[in-house]
Design an enzyme around this catalytic site. Structure first.
Site, PDB file in Angstrom:
ATOM      1  N   LYS A 326      36.503  35.526  47.294  1.00 17.34           N
ATOM      2  CA  LYS A 326      36.263  34.354  46.444  1.00 17.34           C
ATOM      3  C   LYS A 326      34.776  34.033  46.245  1.00 17.34           C
ATOM      4  O   LYS A 326      34.089  34.767  45.547  1.00 17.34           O
ATOM      5  CB  LYS A 326      37.021  33.146  47.015  1.00 17.34           C
ATOM      6  CG  LYS A 326      38.538  33.209  46.710  1.00 17.34           C
ATOM      7  CD  LYS A 326      39.185  31.873  47.015  1.00 17.34           C
ATOM      8  CE  LYS A 326      40.648  31.840  46.691  1.00 17.34           C
ATOM      9  NZ  LYS A 326      40.914  31.312  45.365  1.00 17.34           N
ATOM     10  N   THR A 351      38.625  55.547  47.440  1.00 18.11           N
ATOM     11  CA  THR A 351      37.603  56.104  46.560  1.00 18.11           C
ATOM     12  C   THR A 351      36.321  55.290  46.618  1.00 18.11           C
ATOM     13  O   THR A 351      35.235  55.823  46.778  1.00 18.11           O
ATOM     14  CB  THR A 351      38.085  56.145  45.105  1.00 18.11           C
ATOM     15  OG1 THR A 351      39.235  56.978  45.032  1.00 18.11           O
ATOM     16  CG2 THR A 351      37.011  56.714  44.180  1.00 18.11           C
TER      17      THR A 351
END
Lengths: 471, 471
Positions: A326, A351
């Site tokens: 957030k 990845t």
């Protein structure tokens, strides 16, 4: 000079509402058109971020609203913060955008410094970080770390996976994929993917129709307010809740490897708990060999007047993992025990392994907070606001109740008598120039950025007084 | 003029290797120092992205490597692409960075256009998109859409949740949280969170020690190469695998709501399948009322010479959901049936609901591919490269086998005799100036960007010939 005076010289002196409804005609049309390409059923209004500034969000109808919701508690330093714009324009950021690395395999030469800039702002007692992409992702990555640790310890850290473990895990079966649990609390919110959804217990709509892990739930304290008046009852409530947690450890159908808890349950209604409760949790997790995960996704990054809300409780020893997202505009988990680094490479891997863009921004946000004493400033605003809210609560004692969040800056909430009245209140507040959000069934939660000042608090209180007088 | 000549006038004419090992001394030191603040055990080397350009990645030792791995298939348009740098500097991007909206609640006025720019590049037959943050996230969001649809249909789309469903889901139990499954294939890779991990079946290290859903697995075709020589056997293999899928639907312990499959299994070894296999899957999913999810995370976005690899097979009707990430630098799922939009708002929801930064970049990447005919260009390179690789395979027929990916641009792989030899090959290729990656146990996969041209293919082939002659 205040931060907004210094950084947002063009911040409006107050809200302006020019339409009879919010969204107004242009907003309604924009929501309908957006609905052709995006699920816009949840849109309150369509914002014009180009015109938004500081604490004020502007919509496409030209309404200028004081924003005390701040993108569900995610904009810490106001709209179009000039210092963050400079960061966004930096060469470092541009490279992070166009050359996004697979950090695990091909980290960039500048990544060590980027990570160190972030680590400066770790909670007390935490020394490491693992990077993720969102709050739900951060929590699930934390669960992986906890499960890997628990089961590697059981197996022996140096011991390779057995052929039976390898074969069974490819079929999603034990012993490779054993039953093992994270305990969470009723009314908790930790995300909406499958494992994070399994520990979320706030509302049925957050998790209905999802297969989920049969993990245990315990009760989070439900205090009576004002706290000073009910200290004895609330102490008993702590004991009652901690007893349930311990019972789960004793009786659950599978090992409980970790406990996840918010320092303040936010989506679930701004439910606070005491230092004794959190220390009790710490003690139980230590007793049963489980890890304590503090979910600072909503409360963390300064919104409560300290950088990490759980630091307030001096939990000893510090929690094992602390997740964030957030307001950090980045995500991940902090930790301190090197044993939580998986015993083999590629166990905690993907990845991207995080996102340098977000990490650069997170460090810049934290720097800005520290360099401008924004924690001190938001605490002052919060104390001032809380006093005023107490007066409002007394004035409208049949409508406003359970004012809470005292001493936690502007991380404040109160209840209204019903969901219907809450909806009417939120809508009328918008028409009075203030964007504010709800939580749980009847709560109203304040989540302004750290640049919310007394002058903004005055505007909020005036609008609230006006709206309450019509309910 | 070729794209690299036009856009990367400073691209090196070939690799330069200046150290005896990769990483060299500076790289080793950088990895060790990075290890203090990040798990650097998987780092092959530390890159200098400032100096990297086009198809060439530069490391901190000054080695300049031709990159045919491209950040695990995630950099489509080369390093420091000047047109993407312009996008990164745009006002739209800067606002997306500093004013990141909670898209579901407060979308910005420019978001409709941002989304339309992305939707232009949807796979054939797809008309909608839901945005996420990573490949794993995209797949799990797709699962949610599939489960919501399956169970809402069963319940009646207009019918509210029952009190029993609401109460049970808060305890993670049926009927609110029922057992319901996604079928996936052996050797598949779909991510490493808990639901995505449950459908991943590539290697034990990807999922060991994680609690997982007991979901069914079927077999993905294992063809014999060259394809034209074994067409009969491979046809039988399709039939064998499809039969297993159908048996799962008939016998599994709970309803199977969806099937997820990669158009080419990538992490699992670059395993290809035929149009008949994919159409067979489509037919079975239709027969049993399940959704077909195509995972285009690695193959999608042009890497195989068409924008979306599954389009090659003209699956009819088109797949229900198509997930993407990696080269798109954004993530999510495409779909076309409005029934896949949940029947209530806030069921598919989170704070960010995607990331405008990534969406802006994804659309810009796709535009660049289209506007510069990069699909045609990469197909030409691929055909050229494949021919050369066939010659190499024939020359080193005791070492190189199972060359595959013909007609799929540079999405090519081949096998070496053992994991040890593969490791030696990959290492020596770096020292010969080429960064290339492995897949599964003995595979070597080529994943260059779409800007890989014949001159780069020549360099790759020369390096490979040189290295193979030493094995």
């Amino acid at each position: 000079m205040s931060y907004t005076a210094k950084s947002f010289s063009n911040e409006p002196s107050g809200p302006t509402v020019v339409t009879e409804t919010i969204p107004g005609p242009k907003g309604k049309e924009a929501i309908a058109k957006l609905g052709e390409v995006f699920d816009s059923r949840c849109a309150y209004f369509v914002a014009d971020y180009e015109k938004s500034t500081g604490n004020y969000i502007v919509d496409v109808d030209g309404n200028v609203l004081l924003d005390v919701y701040a993108q569900i508690a995610s904009i810490p330093l106001g709209y179009n913060n000039p210092n963050l714009i400079e960061v966004a324009k930096s060469d470092k950021m541009i490279r992070a955008i166009v050359d996004r690395p697979a950090l695990g395999n091909f980290p960039g030469a500048d990544f060590e410094q980027i990570q160190r800039d972030l680590l400066k702002h770790a909670p007390k007692g935490q020394t490491h970080v693992w990077n993720g992409l969102s709050g739900a992702d951060a929590n699930e990555l934390a669960f992986k770390a906890v499960f890997f640790n628990y089961l590697s310890k059981k197996r022996g850290f140096e011991k390779p996976f057995s052929p039976e473990e390898e074969a069974s895990c490819m079929e999603n079966l034990a012993p490779g994929n054993p039953e093992i649990a994270i305990l969470s609390f009723k009314r908790a919110f930790h995300g909406r993917l499958f494992a994070s959804g399994s520990v979320t217990r706030s509302k049925p709509v957050h998790k209905m129709d999802m297969p989920s892990f049969h993990w245990p739930t315990a009760e989070f304290p439900a205090y009576k307010y004002p706290l000073e008046q009910f200290s004895e009852e609330n102490k008993e409530e702590d004991a009652r809740c901690l007893k349930i947690v311990e019972e789960r450890f004793q009786n659950w159908r599978c090992p409980i490897a970790g406990v996840i808890v918010e320092p303040v349950q936010s989506e679930g209604g701004d439910n606070h708990a005491s230092a004794e409760f959190f220390q009790g949790l710490r003690d139980i997790t230590l007793k049963y060999g489980a890890k304590l995960i503090i979910d600072e996704v909503q409360a963390g990054c300064g919104g409560t007047g300290i950088m990490w809300e759980h630091e307030r409780y001096n939990i000893t020893p510090p929690p094992d993992l602390v997740t964030f997202s957030k307001k950090m505009q980045s995500a991940g988990y902090w930790f301190h025990d090197p044993e939580l680094i998986p015993n083999q490479p590629y166990r905690q891997f993907n990845t991207w392994c995080g996102d340098p863009k977000g990490i650069i921004l997170a460090a810049a946000i934290c720097d800005e907070i520290v360099n401008n004493n924004l924690l001190e400033s938001i605490r002052e605003t919060g104390d001032y606001l809380y006093d005023k809210l107490e007066t409002v609560q007394n004035k409208y004692s049949k409508i406003v109740s359970n004012l809470r969040g005292k001493g936690k800056a502007c991380f404040i909430a109160f209840d209204l008598p019903s969901g219907e009245l809450r909806a009417e209140f939120l809508n009328k507040m918008k028409l009075a120039g203030v964007n504010v959000g709800g939580c749980a069934e009847v709560g109203v939660r304040l989540r302004p950025g750290l640049i919310f000042e007394k002058k903004h608090a005055d505007i909020f209180i005036a609008a609230m007084d006006k709206v309450l007088s019509t309910l």
